[in-house]
Design a protein around this motif. Structure first.
Motif, short mmCIF file in Angstrom:
data_model
loop_
_atom_site.label_atom_id
_atom_site.label_comp_id
_atom_site.label_asym_id
_atom_site.label_seq_id
_atom_site.Cartn_x
_atom_site.Cartn_y
_atom_site.Cartn_z
N ASN A 298 -14.85 -9.38 -1.82
CA ASN A 298 -15.22 -9.80 -3.17
C ASN A 298 -16.09 -8.68 -3.74
O ASN A 298 -17.23 -8.50 -3.34
N TYR A 299 -15.53 -7.93 -4.67
CA TYR A 299 -16.24 -6.75 -5.19
C TYR A 299 -17.52 -7.12 -5.92
O TYR A 299 -18.47 -6.34 -5.96
N SER B 198 -2.65 -1.36 -4.35
CA SER B 198 -2.16 -2.50 -3.57
C SER B 198 -0.83 -2.24 -2.90
O SER B 198 -0.60 -2.64 -1.78
N ARG C 15 -4.30 -0.12 7.04
CA ARG C 15 -4.10 -1.18 6.04
C ARG C 15 -4.14 -2.56 6.68
O ARG C 15 -4.62 -3.52 6.08
N TYR D 93 -4.86 -2.42 -8.10
CA TYR D 93 -5.77 -1.89 -7.08
C TYR D 93 -6.61 -3.01 -6.52
O TYR D 93 -6.74 -4.08 -7.12
N ARG D 94 -7.20 -2.77 -5.35
CA ARG D 94 -8.10 -3.75 -4.75
C ARG D 94 -9.14 -3.03 -3.90
O ARG D 94 -8.90 -1.93 -3.40
N TRP D 95 -10.29 -3.66 -3.75
CA TRP D 95 -11.34 -3.14 -2.88
C TRP D 95 -11.14 -3.68 -1.48
O TRP D 95 -10.88 -4.86 -1.29
N VAL D 96 -11.25 -2.80 -0.49
CA VAL D 96 -11.18 -3.22 0.91
C VAL D 96 -12.35 -2.56 1.65
O VAL D 96 -12.94 -1.59 1.18
N SER E 240 -10.03 -7.34 2.77
CA SER E 240 -10.25 -7.47 1.33
C SER E 240 -11.60 -8.11 1.10
O SER E 240 -12.00 -9.03 1.82
#
Length: 100
Positions: free
Chosen positions: A61-62, A88, A54, A74-77, A59
């Motif tokens: 920009n999707y 998250s 993690r 949720y987030r894209w990484v 992170s």
């Protein structure tokens, strides 16, 4: 003759536990070792990413990579050559995609 045989039998009965005790103490001690194998890039849906992963996750920009909008929480990484949709707060992996 009976007396000699009786003495030998008694000696063997008394010597048997002593022989087993010395044999047991002479046995080599085996210590269990656990080998830790770290597989980088083998992500699976439903697993959690570790704290180290993690920290190294970036992170992204999707929209730039034409990824779907992440749900709330949720987030894209990006880790190595993979896109991960993670929770998250929980770190739960929801989706895994290969980056090209």
């Amino acid at each position: 003759m009976k007396k000699l045989l009786s003495i030998l039998m008694t000696a063997s009965v008394l010597a048997t536990p002593v022989a087993f005790a010395t044999e047991a103490s002479a046995a080599p001690q085996h210590h269990e070792t656990h080998k830790v194998v770290i597989k980088k890039g083998s992500w699976a849906r439903g697993h959690r990413i570790s704290a180290n992963d993690r920290r190294r996750a970036v992170s992204i920009n999707y929209r730039r990579y034409h990824l779907s909008t992440p749900p709330h929480g949720y987030r894209w990484v990006r880790i190595d050559n993979n896109f991960l949709l993670i929770g998250s707060t929980s770190g739960l992996i929801s989706k895994v995609l290969d980056a090209h």
